[in-house]
Design a protein around this motif. Structure first.
Motif, PDB file in Angstrom:
ATOM      1  N   TYR A 189      38.586  47.166  50.895  1.00 34.80           N
ATOM      2  CA  TYR A 189      39.661  46.227  50.677  1.00 34.80           C
ATOM      3  C   TYR A 189      39.736  46.235  49.661  1.00 34.80           C
ATOM      4  O   TYR A 189      39.153  44.803  49.312  1.00 34.80           O
ATOM      5  CB  TYR A 189      38.665  44.755  51.366  1.00 34.80           C
ATOM      6  N   GLY A 192      40.840  42.084  48.501  1.00 33.26           N
ATOM      7  CA  GLY A 192      40.715  41.330  50.093  1.00 33.26           C
ATOM      8  C   GLY A 192      41.255  41.966  50.942  1.00 33.26           C
ATOM      9  O   GLY A 192      41.478  41.565  52.500  1.00 33.26           O
ATOM     10  N   TYR A 239      35.454  39.122  51.614  1.00 33.09           N
ATOM     11  CA  TYR A 239      36.167  38.701  50.317  1.00 33.09           C
ATOM     12  C   TYR A 239      35.663  38.136  49.402  1.00 33.09           C
ATOM     13  O   TYR A 239      35.062  38.148  48.661  1.00 33.09           O
ATOM     14  CB  TYR A 239      37.223  38.938  50.264  1.00 33.09           C
ATOM     15  N   TYR A 242      32.135  38.944  48.343  1.00 28.73           N
ATOM     16  CA  TYR A 242      32.704  40.253  46.694  1.00 28.73           C
ATOM     17  C   TYR A 242      32.397  39.303  45.928  1.00 28.73           C
ATOM     18  O   TYR A 242      31.592  39.143  44.604  1.00 28.73           O
ATOM     19  CB  TYR A 242      32.495  41.018  47.126  1.00 28.73           C
ATOM     20  N   ARG A 243      33.560  37.900  46.277  1.00 32.94           N
ATOM     21  CA  ARG A 243      34.279  37.300  44.636  1.00 32.94           C
ATOM     22  C   ARG A 243      33.022  36.157  44.166  1.00 32.94           C
ATOM     23  O   ARG A 243      32.970  36.171  43.159  1.00 32.94           O
ATOM     24  CB  ARG A 243      35.393  36.187  44.786  1.00 32.94           C
ATOM     25  N   PHE A 283      34.583  45.814  49.088  1.00 27.15           N
ATOM     26  CA  PHE A 283      35.646  44.487  48.516  1.00 27.15           C
ATOM     27  C   PHE A 283      35.713  45.300  47.045  1.00 27.15           C
ATOM     28  O   PHE A 283      34.795  45.310  46.943  1.00 27.15           O
ATOM     29  CB  PHE A 283      35.669  43.257  48.901  1.00 27.15           C
ATOM     30  N   ASP A 285      38.716  44.629  43.875  1.00 29.29           N
ATOM     31  CA  ASP A 285      40.050  44.094  42.660  1.00 29.29           C
ATOM     32  C   ASP A 285      40.054  45.237  42.319  1.00 29.29           C
ATOM     33  O   ASP A 285      39.364  46.252  41.751  1.00 29.29           O
ATOM     34  CB  ASP A 285      39.124  42.688  42.400  1.00 29.29           C
TER      35      ASP A 285
END
Length: 417
Positions: A189, A192, A239, A242-243, A283, A285
């Motif tokens: 993902y 997200g 997500y 993860y962040r 996940f 970015d």
């Protein structure tokens, strides 16, 4: 065992059938999309012997196909305009650059070209049947199911899944680009799984507004085939977790490795075999532009304010050559308590090896009222992509709200590392 590598993004798009020396992808007009097209499946083989000039093959004519090597099928999806996929040639060449294999482009543009999505989707099982017949013959010639790899985009992912089911999950691998719900051994993902950075946010962005997010999956996959961009993903329940840096322990000493996005995701298969059921969400970015890589650092902060402070941190790194990269850690306010370490996940577009200067900005997000101070007892910067690098520290800082504080870091004592 069927190994699926899914991650969310979106569409795909396709030259005419002529008796040309080098066959090309079927190209149709928007008029064809309006009136509809009957199904016709053309298989085009590329190998390192014919890198740029395809061979049209079928179950009786295999051309340069070597049954002892991996055979990768690329299956496109819905074609609302009839045009060729702009990414197809790049994907073919990139695959052949990383491995000596057979690459078969499955051209079903006659059938996928229509303005009515359901008309295209109704033909997917028939395409899968054509592929099943071809694979059956390749198996007779000595190929192995373990060496069959399918890359499906949009409706092409559905076709790939149908083929996998026809072989009871025994295909070597399937990568599906274009589906949101978790279905695979590992589902990726990016950002997200929704809006992708760099894509238009409003309809004013024209056609890109409708296809940019969806197509990003293909371009992220392409990035995985280039040496300068290995995108690491982090298995996690959400997500948000993860962040917030709760799922980035993989890759650290004594831990399992982190999965890589795209072509090399299959290197994680030994760990996947241990999962019961074998399904993992991962996940990560990305940057707004190619090659999309993001580099992760932890910013560990211990404060000594008497009162709790809540806010965000912006961190900028500068190397000895003057190159800079910045990360705004503002997805949700962090809570800073006296003598309590807060670990913030910072994401940078560049990976600076020799950091010469660091700047920090603290903000509560308030535009009115008093300006607060954040008193930092210790700040530590540590790379996730390169955990072997020395960790950088600084002590006794006072950040005035919305004011940049620049300093030179020092090496952290080894006991803290």
């Amino acid at each position: 065992m069927l190994r699926l590598s899914f991650f969310f993004s979106l569409i795909c798009l396709v030259k005419t059938d002529t008796d040309e020396t080098c066959p090309s992808f079927t190209k149709l007009s928007f008029h064809s999309a309006v009136v509809g097209t009957g199904l016709n499946v053309k298989l085009m083989l590329y190998t390192r012997k014919n890198l740029t000039c395809a061979q049209v093959i079928n179950s009786t004519i295999l051309g340069n196909l070597n049954v002892t090597k991996k055979t990768t099928f690329i299956v496109h999806g819905f074609r609302p305009t009839g045009s060729p996929p702009v990414w197809m040639e790049d994907l073919v060449q990139s695959l052949l650059s990383v491995e000596d294999m057979n690459v078969i482009v499955v051209d079903w543009n006659r059938g996928a070209t229509t303005v009515i999505y359901n008309h295209a989707s109704s033909k997917t099982r028939k395409v899968a049947e054509v592929l099943k017949k071809f694979i059956d013959q390749v198996l007779v010639e000595g190929a192995s199911l373990d060496n069959i790899y399918m890359i499906g985009v949009s409706l092409g992912a559905h076709i790939s899944g149908f083929v996998g089911k026809m072989y009871n999950g025994q295909l070597g691998r399937i990568t599906a680009l274009g589906y949101k719900e978790p279905l695979a051994n590992i589902d990726f993902y990016p950002n997200g799984g929704l809006d992708q950075p760099g894509c238009p946010k409003t309809i004013l962005g024209g056609l890109q507004y409708f296809k940019c997010d969806h197509q990003r999956s293909v371009y992220l996959y392409l990035s995985s085939l280039r040496e300068n961009c290995a995108i690491t993903a982090y298995p996690c329940d959400s997500y948000r977790d993860y962040r917030n840096g709760k799922c980035v322990n993989c890759g650290m000493p004594q831990k399992e490795s982190c999965p890589l996005l795209g072509y090399y995701a299959d290197n994680w298969k030994e760990y996947l075999k241990q999962k019961k059921p074998p399904m993992t969400k991962a996940f990560f970015d990305t940057a707004e532009e190619k090659p999309f890589c993001i580099y992760h650092y932890f910013v560990d902060i211990i404060t000594w304010n008497k009162n709790i402070r809540r806010g965000s941190i912006t961190i900028r790194l500068t190397d000895r050559a003057g190159n800079t990269t910045e990360s705004k850690i503002n997805h949700e306010p962090a809570t800073f308590q006296k003598y309590h370490q807060v670990s913030l996940l910072a994401r940078f577009n560049q990976d600076l090896d020799k950091v010469a200067a660091i700047s920090l900005v603290f903000s509560t997000g308030s535009t009115i009222g008093p300006k607060y101070k954040l008193r930092i007892l210790r700040m530590k910067l540590r790379s996730l992509a390169h955990p072997e690098r020395p960790q950088l520290c600084r002590y006794d800082l006072v950040l005035m709200e919305n004011t940049e504080t620049v300093f030179q870091p020092i090496l952290c004592p080894k006991l803290q590392m």
